[in-house]
Design a protein around this motif. Structure first.
Motif, PDB file in Angstrom:
ATOM      1  N   UNK A  11       4.375   4.684  10.071  1.00 52.34           N
ATOM      2  CA  UNK A  11       3.001   4.569   9.596  1.00 52.34           C
ATOM      3  C   UNK A  11       2.593   5.856   8.884  1.00 52.34           C
ATOM      4  N   UNK A  12       2.320   5.717   7.580  1.00 53.57           N
ATOM      5  CA  UNK A  12       1.888   6.869   6.780  1.00 53.57           C
ATOM      6  C   UNK A  12       0.373   6.980   6.694  1.00 53.57           C
ATOM      7  N   UNK A  13      -0.329   6.021   7.312  1.00 53.54           N
ATOM      8  CA  UNK A  13      -1.793   6.032   7.173  1.00 53.54           C
ATOM      9  C   UNK A  13      -2.447   7.302   7.708  1.00 53.54           C
ATOM     10  N   UNK A  14      -1.887   7.995   8.728  1.00 51.06           N
ATOM     11  CA  UNK A  14      -2.510   9.273   9.125  1.00 51.06           C
ATOM     12  C   UNK A  14      -2.504  10.317   8.014  1.00 51.06           C
ATOM     13  N   UNK A  15      -1.654  10.120   6.991  1.00 54.31           N
ATOM     14  CA  UNK A  15      -1.594  11.079   5.882  1.00 54.31           C
ATOM     15  C   UNK A  15      -2.643  10.788   4.811  1.00 54.31           C
ATOM     16  N   UNK A  16      -3.318   9.639   4.910  1.00 55.62           N
ATOM     17  CA  UNK A  16      -4.342   9.304   3.920  1.00 55.62           C
ATOM     18  C   UNK A  16      -5.519  10.260   4.084  1.00 55.62           C
ATOM     19  N   UNK A  17      -6.015  10.770   2.968  1.00 51.71           N
ATOM     20  CA  UNK A  17      -7.177  11.675   3.024  1.00 51.71           C
ATOM     21  C   UNK A  17      -8.390  10.964   2.447  1.00 51.71           C
ATOM     22  N   UNK A  18      -9.487  10.998   3.218  1.00 52.88           N
ATOM     23  CA  UNK A  18     -10.748  10.413   2.767  1.00 52.88           C
ATOM     24  C   UNK A  18     -11.648  11.447   2.118  1.00 52.88           C
TER      25      UNK A  18
END
Length: 1308
Positions: free
Chosen positions: A916-923
């Motif tokens: 899961x790469x979603x923790x690397x998404x920056x908002x």
């Protein structure tokens, strides 16, 4: 004739029957050797006859008649215990009057037969009747006449006359037709076929005398289903005896104690005499044409024999395309009749009234003037002018090619004959003849076998022919192939194998000399000054089941010993290749034969190609040309691998040995069980079309359906799938002769020619449709009269509204969509007039306000608002990104969920877990990195989502990467949009690609893309990107060390063994299948070792005896794959042809309660696979019954049943199975307890009922329970691919393999 009559509407509704019913009277009558059966007519409560009265009114009389039972549910005034006839008069005004309440009682003796072709049914002792001055009782006569033709049947009785106290009715019905009684029904040796309701009559194996069987020291005389006749047993009812000594034979069995029983799929015939039991084990062998009994074993109490015979095979459609040991192919399908049958008269003097009806490749058809027994029978006997019909044998065998080239067709197990001693059977000998004849009866044997001879050209080899003058005829479809255009009269074709050159020419000798000889060779091998003839010139062409070959013989000798050089060229169909480029070298075999292949359209039969593009009304273009292949097909296999669908797109299928489809077929269905019989399921007539928003392709005018009412057709629905995760056709529905496929592919995505800005679907309404789906973006909810105010760091203010004007109190004028001012709100400037015209661009929507106030350089001000689907937690609303002073344009980025059609998945599933790469998404903010070789070049990146606002840097909206570079003309390079999901690179991390970037700075013909490679670094945390390089095709590449892609287990962990089974609401655990030594599977001369839940050898889950690994046990995945439980091993030995670069294995587990734990069996698809093995595993471990009866996994033996043979059908597994593992698993034997557990979970107590039933009945109850609670078989119905279909919601087809059309087997 059932009527429901309602009160007050001249109809009656009877809730209770009138009177007390008596026992029903007989409904069948025997007349001589014939039987008449009226039970079908008696099934009605009553039959109704209406007579309109000619009184000038609407009055009518209605008669009610019943057969074999009193009237039921008739008008209540129809009285009498045994009333069979009643008459009611219906008057005007809904009034009724019962005029005859009892017109006669049903006859106690049933119907009578005055004549052979009709029945008389007399109702006597009716109520009192006064007519013509006399008193009598009513009596009714019903005469039912035989009518064979159902179209001429009368649907009910009709009134003929009604003189005085008598009523006469007539009726023409098939029910009155007599049926021949067979008084010779056997009392023993009959049993139902396995898994069939049809009766197996083993008397067809009864010998008129006896069979002789020898063991090493004993001679036996024996018979089947009857006594030994004219033998030496010395006892009249002896069925088997030992005759070593003629003076004192030893009887081992008699007809007094003879039984038949099925054990699994083996029929056991048992004789018992005194303390001796004789068992004869009968195995199904559909190609057995003679009876040979073999001695098996003997001990103090039991003697065992065996034989293979077609007589015990469950009836099924026979195989009708045959191939002999020499490669000759025979096709008997043209002899099959869809209507009528082949007929033959008996020419014997005392049997000239007999007529024989025969069909091939299917059962006999119903006739108009004769009626064969029902069921899957291949032949029957009727008599002229009489209603007799005998079954002459079921479809139990396949045709067999004899040594002399003739073909034998055998039908067995027909009706009994000769006082039940034998069963009728049919033997048809087909003999090759250029002229078609009909079958002729040549003999009726003492055992009631009817022998026919049939001269026919269809008994000649059909698919292998030799042609001359470089031409050859396809014997099946009659097309003439012509290879003469490949002749090169100027120079020879030059082919190299890397060491030698080969000079080749066809349809005549080489142009150049070979080894000093002119005009002799067709193939010449050259190395330096050495030349060798590899075969003399020839114009002979061989057609071999869809493939063209040319053989060159008698070349130079002394090759590898005493071999003479020769060559073979295989011509392969390629619909777009002229073939003028010449052949290609394949290999040299051990006998000095040089193999070449040659792709050319001259090896193709007639084909049809159509335009493969279509445009929508809004200008979008759909182009499927990439799926239209001139040299290969797409193939889809049914779950049991018995059928194969072959498809091409916008063109006819490509012909080869593996796809012998009818010409011009765009799709065909091949029956793999019957030697590749194929039918045309649609021809190519037109290209793709749009229907209700769906892109479809239809092939029509295929083979007629069975009822000839329609023709077969195929519909392929293409769906846009940019990711292309499974770009193959899937069968999602089958309705009669219509086959429906779904094909998800990126080539089904629309293209907009010439412009990236797509006009709005509904101008001026603040909406726009997605060009890739039916989704409509609607921004109307963002309208706000006071507008939205954004501010720059310098104090500059901009007020904007969406698709509407800003209040004039703010922007000073009407119609303004954006205006700007300084902090003191003086000098308000018009920054563009409002409009509601949205535009769609890849990755964002835009709204452009133009026509504002003039700048100092006379350019009018404008505002460009870009609506972006940002990260899930990105703050929504407008952000002023940039002011272009030269163009007087304001750039505003507006992050909003309203711009989201979908976001790409930010994870990837590996063989055992999800990365899961979603923790690397920056908002908020972005990742930044620089070019180590040029610190002035700065990169901004996000993961799976667009960049967050970068004030002052006007990167393209919606992009996930951006480069600030002084080298660029604009100072900015857009690195691409997040449109493609991440992919897993085996053992080397995860990659994601961003596409549709700006024009490449150093190659304007390309667009920029970005590739980010995430690698494991447990100490890096989230990590940061590192710029690596830009490739020649303008791809910017980054490496990103991060802990988020690291494996969460040690390398030596156990393989996956459990999975949730939603239908059973529990887990499936494969641990009981694990064996320390693994399972041995032999396939095509190779030995494979297979294991589950652990290695089979070293660290491999599957390996060969040579040590080749087909996947690591700790690199495994267990999942539901289109209803099947599938175990996959990855990471085997390197293999060039594999998608991952490594050998893999797929194991499909299938529920089979009879299989025990089972054993893996190689799938035949492995013949075409080099880098992958595929196994099928029948086991009770994946059955609902098995799961819920499994209490202690650790105590269950590894294997519960020993498989009989390997996939080669010659080798036995018994040596590989420990003796203790040959026991049946007791935990899996109690079906009632199993089903009870399932129903308890469903909330229904069902166990007590099941315990009362025997096994056969129990299976029906279990099936009913599954249907009741939505459990379809034992399979998992959670597939999303099919449920997402717009056509059909369910399918049972699965198991797709993409197989090329290789004909390499012909070159060996």
């Amino acid at each position: 004739m059932w009527r429901v009559r309602q009160a007050y509407q001249t109809f009656w509704l009877c809730i209770l029957a009138t009177g007390v019913w008596t026992i029903d009277s007989p409904c069948k009558v025997v007349h001589g050797n014939y039987e008449f059966d009226l039970r079908d007519l008696a099934a009605q409560d009553y039959w109704e006859v209406t007579e309109t009265l000619h009184t000038g009114t609407n009055q009518k009389r209605v008669f009610y008649l019943s057969l074999c039972h009193p009237l039921r549910n008739a008008p209540e005034l129809c009285a009498g215990n045994n009333t069979g006839v009643c008459a009611v008069k219906y008057l005007d005004g809904n009034e009724t009057e019962v005029i005859v309440s009892n017109g006669g009682q049903i006859p106690v003796t049933g119907p009578k037969v005055p004549e052979d072709d009709w029945i008389e049914y007399v109702y006597d002792s009716g109520e009192e009747c006064r007519a013509r001055g006399s008193s009598d009782t009513y009596k009714t006569y019903l005469s039912i006449l035989c009518q064979h033709d159902e179209t001429q049947e009368i649907p009910g009785p009709i009134l003929l006359s009604s003189p005085g106290c008598q009523l006469y009715f007539g009726w023409m019905s098939k029910a009155a037709c007599p049926k021949k009684l067979d008084a010779e029904k056997p009392s023993t040796c009959t049993i139902n076929f396995s898994n069939s309701s049809h009766l197996l009559n083993l008397h067809s194996l009864h010998s008129p005398t006896y069979y002789t069987v020898n063991s090493s020291d004993t001679t036996y005389e024996m018979n089947i289903c009857g006594p030994v006749t004219s033998g030496r047993c010395g006892k009249d009812n002896a069925t088997i005896c030992i005759v070593n000594d003629d003076s004192s034979p030893e009887v081992l069995g008699t007809t007094d104690d003879m039984t038949l029983d099925w054990k699994d799929d083996v029929l056991i015939l048992t004789y018992r005499y005194q303390n001796i039991t004789t068992e004869i084990q009968l195995y199904c062998e559909r190609t057995a044409t003679k009876t040979h009994i073999y001695f098996v074993s003997k001990n103090d109490t039991t003697v065992t024999f065996s034989l293979k015979t077609s007589a015990v095979c469950t009836p099924e459609l026979p195989q009708c395309v045959l191939e002999d040991d020499h490669g000759n192919v025979y096709d008997l399908r043209p002899l099959h009749k869809l209507k009528g049958n082949w007929e033959s008269l008996d020419t014997r003097d005392d049997h000239k009234d007999l007529l024989y009806h025969i069909n091939l490749c299917g059962q006999v058809n119903e006739g108009t003037y004769y009626h064969c027994p029902l069921g899957p029978i291949g032949a029957c006997q009727t008599s002229v002018g009489r209603e007799s019909a005998y079954n002459l044998g079921y479809l139990t065998s396949h045709p067999v090619i004899n040594r002399d080239g003739s073909i034998t067709v055998l039908y067995t197990g027909g009706d009994a004959c000769q006082n039940g001693q034998h069963a009728r059977s049919t033997r048809i000998n087909l003999i090759c003849n250029p002229i078609e004849h009909e079958p002729i009866l040549v003999e009726e044997t003492k055992s009631c076998e009817y022998v026919f001879t049939w001269l026919t050209p269809f008994a000649c080899p059909r698919h292998v022919t030799e042609g001359s003058n470089c031409q050859v005829v396809d014997p099946l479809y009659k097309y003439v192939y012509d290879l003469n255009p490949l002749r090169n009269a100027k120079e020879d074709y030059n082919v190299s194998d890397g060491v030698h050159d080969y000079l080749i020419n066809v349809c005549g000798p080489q142009v150049s000399s070979c080894n000093g000889e002119e005009n002799t060779s067709g193939v010449c091998q050259v190395k330096g000054s050495d030349q060798y003839s590899c075969g003399l010139a020839t114009t002979s062409v061989t057609f071999h089941d869809g493939t063209l070959m040319m053989n060159f013989h008698n070349g130079t000798g002394d090759c590898k010993g005493n071999n003479t050089r020769s060559s073979k060229i295989l011509f392969m169909c390629d619909q777009e290749e002229s073939g003028r480029d010449g052949p290609h070298f394949l290999h040299e075999d051990e006998f000095c034969t040089y193999h070449f292949f040659w792709r050319t359209r001259h090896a193709c039969p007639p084909f049809h190609v159509v335009d493969c593009t279509v445009s929508s009304s809004d200008g979008m273009v759909y182009d499927l040309s990439e799926l239209s292949s001139p040299n290969m097909n797409e193939e889809y296999f049914s779950p049991d691998k018995s059928k194969k669908f072959v498809l091409n797109v916008c063109r006819s299928v490509v012909h080869s040995k593996s796809s012998r489809c009818p010409y011009n077929a765009g799709a065909c269905l091949i029956d793999l069980k019957h030697e590749n019989e194929s039918i045309n399921i649609g021809e190519v007539h037109s290209g793709p079309y749009l229907e209700n928003g769906s892109l479809r392709l239809r092939y029509t005018r295929g083979t007629p359906c069975k009822d000839n009412s329609n023709s077969s057709e195929t519909v392929i629905e293409f769906k846009c799938d940019k990711e292309g995760l499974y770009p193959y056709p899937q069968l999602i529905g089958e309705e009669e002769c219509k086959y429906i496929f779904e094909w998800k592919t990126p080539f089904a995505c629309p293209k907009f020619p010439g412009s990236t800005i797509i006009p709005t679907d509904a101008p001026g309404n603040c909406t726009i449709g997605s060009p890739y789906s039916d989704y409509v973006f609607d921004l109307n909810s963002l309208k706000k009269e006071t507008g939205y105010e954004v501010q720059s760091d310098s104090g500059f203010h901009l007020v904007v509204n969406v698709c509407a004007e800003v209040s004039k109190e703010i922007c000073s004028e009407e119609g303004i969509g954006a205006c700007s001012y300084t902090h003191d709100k003086t000098n308000v400037v018009n920054a563009g007039h409002a409009n509601a015209y949205l535009h769609y661009l890849p990755g964002f929507l835009s709204l452009y306000y133009t026509g504002g106030d003039n700048c100092s350089n006379t350019i009018k001000r404008s505002t460009l608002i870009s609506f972006i689907c940002g990260a899930e937690d990105t703050k929504e609303g407008p952000v002023l990104i940039h002011e272009d002073l030269d163009q007087c344009r304001y750039y505003v980025n507006w992050y909003t969920e309203l711009a989201c059609e979908r976001r790409i998945k930010c994870f990837v599933d590996t063989w055992n877990r999800r990365i899961d790469l979603s923790p690397l998404i920056r908002a908020t903010g972005n990742y930044e990195t620089t070019n180590p070789e040029n610190s002035k070049e700065k990169f901004y990146l996000n993961v799976c989502r667009p960049l967050n606002p970068i004030i002052g840097l006007n990167c393209q909206p919606g992009s996930a990467g951006c480069l600030s570079s002084p080298k660029s003309e604009t100072g900015i390079v857009t690195l691409g949009h997040p449109l493609v999901t991440p992919i897993y690179i085996y053992d080397n991390g995860v990659q994601i690609m961003y596409t549709h970037g700006s024009k490449c700075p150093f190659n304007s013909g390309l667009n920029v893309s970005t590739l980010i490679h995430f690698t494991c670094d447990k100490s890096a945390g989230k990590g940061n990107p590192i710029y690596k390089m830009v490739t020649h095709d303008c791809q910017y590449q980054f490496e990103w060390p991060t802990a988020h892609v690291c494996e969460d287990f040690e390398r030596g962990r156990e393989s996956v063994c459990q999975i949730m089974f939603p239908a059973a609401k529990t887990n499936i655990n494969l641990k009981p299948l694990q064996r320390s030594e693994g399972y041995i599977v032999n396939f095509k001369g190779k030995e494979y070792k297979v294991n589950v839940c652990g290695p089979a050898c070293n660290e491999s889950g599957v390996c060969t005896s040579d040590g080749d690994s087909y996947g690591q046990s700790n690199k495994s995945e267990l999942k539901w794959d289109y209803d099947q439980l599938k175990l996959t091993y990855y990471g085997g030995d390197p293999c060039v042809g594999a998608l991952s670069g490594y050998k893999t294995t797929s194991i499909y587990f299938e529920c089979d309660m009879k299989a025990g734990f089972g054993h893996p069996v190689a799938d035949n698809v492995m013949e075409s696979l080099q880098c992958m093995t595929v196994f099928r595993w029948h086991t009770n471990l994946t059955c609902i019954e098995g799961i819920y009866n499994y209490d202690n996994q650790d105590n269950v033996p590894d294997v519960t049943k020993k498989p009989s043979v390997t996939d080669d059908s010659t080798e036995n597994h018994s040596d590989n199975i420990p003796s203790k593992e040959k026991q049946e698993a007791k935990a899996y034997s109690s079906v009632p307890a199993i089903v009870g557990s399932v129903l308890i979970i469903s909330g229904i107590i069902f166990v007590a009922v099941l315990i009362l039933f025997k096994s056969e009945r129990r299976r029906h109850v279990v099936a009913s329970a599954r249907r009741l609670f939505g459990i379809r078989g034992y399979r998992y119905n959670g597939q999303t691919r099919v449920e997402g279909s717009t056509l059909l919601g369910f399918t049972s087809s699965k198991g797709v393999f993409k197989v090329d059309d290789s004909d390499d087997d012909l070159l060996n």
